[in-house]
Design a protein around this motif. Sequence first.
Motif, PDB file in Angstrom:
ATOM      1  N   ALA A   2       1.117  -1.248  -0.163  1.00  0.00           N
ATOM      2  CA  ALA A   2       0.091   0.134   0.009  1.00  0.00           C
ATOM      3  C   ALA A   2       0.787   1.321  -0.146  1.00  0.00           C
ATOM      4  N   VAL A  25       1.413 -10.383  -1.027  1.00  0.00           N
ATOM      5  CA  VAL A  25       0.007 -10.025  -1.280  1.00  0.00           C
ATOM      6  C   VAL A  25      -0.845  -9.783  -0.062  1.00  0.00           C
ATOM      7  N   GLU A  26      -1.571  -8.792  -0.138  1.00  0.00           N
ATOM      8  CA  GLU A  26      -2.260  -8.218   1.137  1.00  0.00           C
ATOM      9  C   GLU A  26      -3.894  -8.579   0.677  1.00  0.00           C
ATOM     10  N   TYR A  29      -7.227  -7.045  -1.963  1.00  0.00           N
ATOM     11  CA  TYR A  29      -6.763  -6.761  -3.304  1.00  0.00           C
ATOM     12  C   TYR A  29      -7.225  -8.032  -4.084  1.00  0.00           C
ATOM     13  N   ARG A  30      -7.413  -7.900  -5.458  1.00  0.00           N
ATOM     14  CA  ARG A  30      -7.658  -8.908  -6.263  1.00  0.00           C
ATOM     15  C   ARG A  30      -6.462  -9.005  -7.273  1.00  0.00           C
ATOM     16  N   VAL A  41     -11.767 -11.195  -4.422  1.00  0.00           N
ATOM     17  CA  VAL A  41     -11.015 -10.337  -3.400  1.00  0.00           C
ATOM     18  C   VAL A  41     -10.366 -11.561  -2.599  1.00  0.00           C
ATOM     19  N   ALA A  79      -1.575  -7.133  -8.631  1.00  0.00           N
ATOM     20  CA  ALA A  79      -2.700  -7.042  -7.665  1.00  0.00           C
ATOM     21  C   ALA A  79      -3.534  -5.742  -7.939  1.00  0.00           C
ATOM     22  N   VAL A  80      -4.798  -5.845  -7.682  1.00  0.00           N
ATOM     23  CA  VAL A  80      -5.415  -4.401  -7.908  1.00  0.00           C
ATOM     24  C   VAL A  80      -6.670  -4.357  -6.796  1.00  0.00           C
ATOM     25  N   TRP A  81      -6.538  -2.859  -6.193  1.00  0.00           N
ATOM     26  CA  TRP A  81      -7.315  -2.907  -4.827  1.00  0.00           C
ATOM     27  C   TRP A  81      -8.839  -3.136  -5.446  1.00  0.00           C
ATOM     28  N   HIS A  82      -9.370  -3.954  -4.512  1.00  0.00           N
ATOM     29  CA  HIS A  82     -10.869  -4.287  -4.852  1.00  0.00           C
ATOM     30  C   HIS A  82     -11.817  -3.179  -5.244  1.00  0.00           C
ATOM     31  N   GLU A  84     -11.279  -0.499  -6.836  1.00  0.00           N
ATOM     32  CA  GLU A  84     -10.763   0.347  -7.885  1.00  0.00           C
ATOM     33  C   GLU A  84     -11.808   0.578  -9.302  1.00  0.00           C
TER      34      GLU A  84
END
Length: 109
Positions: A2, A25-26, A29-30, A41, A79-82, A84
Motif C-alpha cells: 500500500a 500479497v495483502e 486486493y484482487r 477479493v 494486484a488491483v485494489w478491490h 478500483e
Amino acid sequence: MATYYRDERAARLQSPLVSTLSQGVEEGYRLVGPDGTLTSVVAYVQWLDGHPGGPDTHVMISFEDGTNVEFPFGVRLTAVWHDEQRVFAPAELAEASPAAWGVTAQPWR
C-alpha cells in the motif's frame, strides 16, 4: 504494497496494477489470474510455516469465493485494489497476467 498519498490527484496518476511477489500479497486486493481475468477479493493470506518445503517457502491465499491457492515464495503477481473504479482494457490485464500460478488447495490445517 500500500502507498499513501496526501494528494488524491497524484494517486490517480499511478497505475492501478500493482506488481508484487506472492509472499507480499495483502488482503483486500484482487489478483490478475493466469487467464487475464481478475480473481475474487483476497480474504486471507497465510504463510505456511509447517510446509514440507520448509518454513517461509510457501503462502496460502484464500479468496472471498472460498477458493484457496498455494504459491511458492517469489512468484511475481499483479494486484488491483478491490474498489478500483478505473476500467481495464482486456489487453492490459492479459499483459499483467502471471507467468506462473499456484495450485488450488484445501485450507491449510
